[in-house]
Write a protein that holds these residues in place. Structure first.
Motif, PDB file in Angstrom:
ATOM      1  N   MET A   1      -8.183  13.858  -3.569  1.00  0.00           N
ATOM      2  CA  MET A   1      -7.330  12.807  -4.073  1.00  0.00           C
ATOM      3  C   MET A   1      -8.106  11.510  -4.271  1.00  0.00           C
ATOM      4  N   ALA A   2      -9.140  11.298  -3.454  1.00  0.00           N
ATOM      5  CA  ALA A   2      -9.927  10.066  -3.548  1.00  0.00           C
ATOM      6  C   ALA A   2     -10.590   9.929  -4.914  1.00  0.00           C
ATOM      7  N   TRP A   3     -11.060  11.054  -5.467  1.00  0.00           N
ATOM      8  CA  TRP A   3     -11.716  10.994  -6.776  1.00  0.00           C
ATOM      9  C   TRP A   3     -10.711  10.654  -7.873  1.00  0.00           C
ATOM     10  N   ILE A   4      -9.490  11.137  -7.724  1.00  0.00           N
ATOM     11  CA  ILE A   4      -8.439  10.786  -8.699  1.00  0.00           C
ATOM     12  C   ILE A   4      -8.145   9.286  -8.605  1.00  0.00           C
ATOM     13  N   PHE A   5      -8.020   8.784  -7.381  1.00  0.00           N
ATOM     14  CA  PHE A   5      -7.815   7.345  -7.201  1.00  0.00           C
ATOM     15  C   PHE A   5      -8.959   6.542  -7.820  1.00  0.00           C
ATOM     16  N   LEU A   6     -10.175   7.032  -7.643  1.00  0.00           N
ATOM     17  CA  LEU A   6     -11.328   6.331  -8.192  1.00  0.00           C
ATOM     18  C   LEU A   6     -11.301   6.345  -9.722  1.00  0.00           C
ATOM     19  N   ALA A  38      -4.018  -5.448 -14.109  1.00  0.00           N
ATOM     20  CA  ALA A  38      -5.105  -4.467 -14.074  1.00  0.00           C
ATOM     21  C   ALA A  38      -6.071  -4.745 -12.926  1.00  0.00           C
ATOM     22  N   VAL A  39      -6.344  -6.026 -12.654  1.00  0.00           N
ATOM     23  CA  VAL A  39      -7.224  -6.375 -11.532  1.00  0.00           C
ATOM     24  C   VAL A  39      -6.604  -5.908 -10.223  1.00  0.00           C
ATOM     25  N   ILE A  40      -5.336  -6.222 -10.031  1.00  0.00           N
ATOM     26  CA  ILE A  40      -4.652  -5.854  -8.784  1.00  0.00           C
ATOM     27  C   ILE A  40      -4.606  -4.340  -8.613  1.00  0.00           C
ATOM     28  N   LEU A  41      -4.225  -3.631  -9.674  1.00  0.00           N
ATOM     29  CA  LEU A  41      -4.124  -2.166  -9.570  1.00  0.00           C
ATOM     30  C   LEU A  41      -5.493  -1.514  -9.440  1.00  0.00           C
ATOM     31  N   GLY A  42      -6.485  -2.035 -10.142  1.00  0.00           N
ATOM     32  CA  GLY A  42      -7.832  -1.484 -10.032  1.00  0.00           C
ATOM     33  C   GLY A  42      -8.372  -1.583  -8.618  1.00  0.00           C
ATOM     34  N   ILE A  43      -8.220  -2.748  -8.017  1.00  0.00           N
ATOM     35  CA  ILE A  43      -8.700  -2.935  -6.647  1.00  0.00           C
ATOM     36  C   ILE A  43      -7.862  -2.116  -5.665  1.00  0.00           C
ATOM     37  N   THR A  44      -6.570  -2.001  -5.935  1.00  0.00           N
ATOM     38  CA  THR A  44      -5.712  -1.191  -5.069  1.00  0.00           C
ATOM     39  C   THR A  44      -6.172   0.262  -5.061  1.00  0.00           C
ATOM     40  N   PHE A  45      -6.378   0.834  -6.242  1.00  0.00           N
ATOM     41  CA  PHE A  45      -6.793   2.238  -6.299  1.00  0.00           C
ATOM     42  C   PHE A  45      -8.219   2.428  -5.777  1.00  0.00           C
ATOM     43  N   LEU A  46      -9.089   1.443  -5.997  1.00  0.00           N
ATOM     44  CA  LEU A  46     -10.433   1.526  -5.420  1.00  0.00           C
ATOM     45  C   LEU A  46     -10.349   1.541  -3.894  1.00  0.00           C
ATOM     46  N   THR A  47      -9.492   0.705  -3.343  1.00  0.00           N
ATOM     47  CA  THR A  47      -9.315   0.665  -1.892  1.00  0.00           C
ATOM     48  C   THR A  47      -8.797   1.999  -1.360  1.00  0.00           C
ATOM     49  N   LEU A  48      -7.862   2.594  -2.077  1.00  0.00           N
ATOM     50  CA  LEU A  48      -7.351   3.914  -1.667  1.00  0.00           C
ATOM     51  C   LEU A  48      -8.462   4.962  -1.711  1.00  0.00           C
ATOM     52  N   ALA A  49      -9.295   4.907  -2.735  1.00  0.00           N
ATOM     53  CA  ALA A  49     -10.405   5.864  -2.843  1.00  0.00           C
ATOM     54  C   ALA A  49     -11.392   5.687  -1.692  1.00  0.00           C
ATOM     55  N   PRO A  54     -17.386   6.973   0.697  1.00  0.00           N
ATOM     56  CA  PRO A  54     -18.209   5.861   1.186  1.00  0.00           C
ATOM     57  C   PRO A  54     -18.264   4.745   0.138  1.00  0.00           C
ATOM     58  N   VAL A  55     -18.334   3.522   0.592  1.00  0.00           N
ATOM     59  CA  VAL A  55     -18.416   2.379  -0.310  1.00  0.00           C
ATOM     60  C   VAL A  55     -19.665   2.469  -1.184  1.00  0.00           C
ATOM     61  N   SER A  56     -20.745   3.037  -0.650  1.00  0.00           N
ATOM     62  CA  SER A  56     -21.994   3.159  -1.404  1.00  0.00           C
ATOM     63  C   SER A  56     -21.887   4.131  -2.569  1.00  0.00           C
ATOM     64  N   VAL A  57     -20.831   4.908  -2.609  1.00  0.00           N
ATOM     65  CA  VAL A  57     -20.568   5.823  -3.715  1.00  0.00           C
ATOM     66  C   VAL A  57     -19.425   5.285  -4.583  1.00  0.00           C
ATOM     67  N   ALA A  58     -18.317   4.922  -3.958  1.00  0.00           N
ATOM     68  CA  ALA A  58     -17.114   4.540  -4.701  1.00  0.00           C
ATOM     69  C   ALA A  58     -17.316   3.289  -5.540  1.00  0.00           C
ATOM     70  N   TYR A  59     -17.847   2.232  -4.942  1.00  0.00           N
ATOM     71  CA  TYR A  59     -17.962   0.974  -5.674  1.00  0.00           C
ATOM     72  C   TYR A  59     -18.916   1.076  -6.866  1.00  0.00           C
ATOM     73  N   PRO A  60     -20.126   1.634  -6.704  1.00  0.00           N
ATOM     74  CA  PRO A  60     -21.007   1.750  -7.872  1.00  0.00           C
ATOM     75  C   PRO A  60     -20.436   2.646  -8.970  1.00  0.00           C
ATOM     76  N   ILE A  61     -19.731   3.710  -8.596  1.00  0.00           N
ATOM     77  CA  ILE A  61     -19.131   4.560  -9.623  1.00  0.00           C
ATOM     78  C   ILE A  61     -18.032   3.797 -10.340  1.00  0.00           C
ATOM     79  N   TRP A  62     -17.209   3.062  -9.597  1.00  0.00           N
ATOM     80  CA  TRP A  62     -16.144   2.256 -10.202  1.00  0.00           C
ATOM     81  C   TRP A  62     -16.716   1.274 -11.219  1.00  0.00           C
ATOM     82  N   THR A  63     -17.737   0.543 -10.824  1.00  0.00           N
ATOM     83  CA  THR A  63     -18.315  -0.430 -11.744  1.00  0.00           C
ATOM     84  C   THR A  63     -19.065   0.251 -12.888  1.00  0.00           C
ATOM     85  N   GLY A  64     -19.727   1.369 -12.592  1.00  0.00           N
ATOM     86  CA  GLY A  64     -20.472   2.081 -13.631  1.00  0.00           C
ATOM     87  C   GLY A  64     -19.561   2.652 -14.700  1.00  0.00           C
TER      88      GLY A  64
END
Length: 105
Positions: A1-6, A38-49, A54-64
């Motif tokens: 589910m985390a990947w879907i959130f991401l 979009a900012v609020i929902l993007g950060i919300t779903f990133l937080t859920l992911a 790990p932050v070292s995976v989720a955040y760079p993929i989100w921004t990439g």
């Protein structure tokens, strides 16, 4: 589910960037509201992911993924140039995102 959130978070990241452009410096109401939501929902779903990933995976993929989508939509919708350097950079981002995904297997 985390990947879907991401993935959902990345779509909101792209929406945020594009709507910010269309807001013309926050002078147009509808795109400005879309940007804020979009900012609020993007950060919300990133937080859920990141509850699982790990932050070292989720955040760079989100921004990439957000960067890739924004570059492609800038080209397709806004008539921005697609230079050789942009194409090389896109390849590098895709390779980096794939490497981060593989690192979690």
């Amino acid at each position: 589910m985390a990947w879907i959130f991401l993935g959902i978070a990345a779509l909101f990241e792209i929406t945020f960037a594009m709507s910010m452009k269309y807001s013309e410096g926050f002078t147009r109401l509808a795109p400005t509201l879309v940007t804020a939501v979009a900012v609020i929902l993007g950060i919300t779903f990133l937080t859920l992911a990141m509850k699982t990933l790990p932050v070292s995976v989720a955040y760079p993929i989100w921004t990439g993924v957000g960067t890739l989508g924004t570059v492609l939509l800038g080209y397709l919708l806004l008539g921005e140039q697609m230079t050789a350097m942009k194409l090389i950079s896109i390849f590098a981002i895709v390779a980096g995102v794939a490497g981060l995904k593989i690192s979690t297997l």
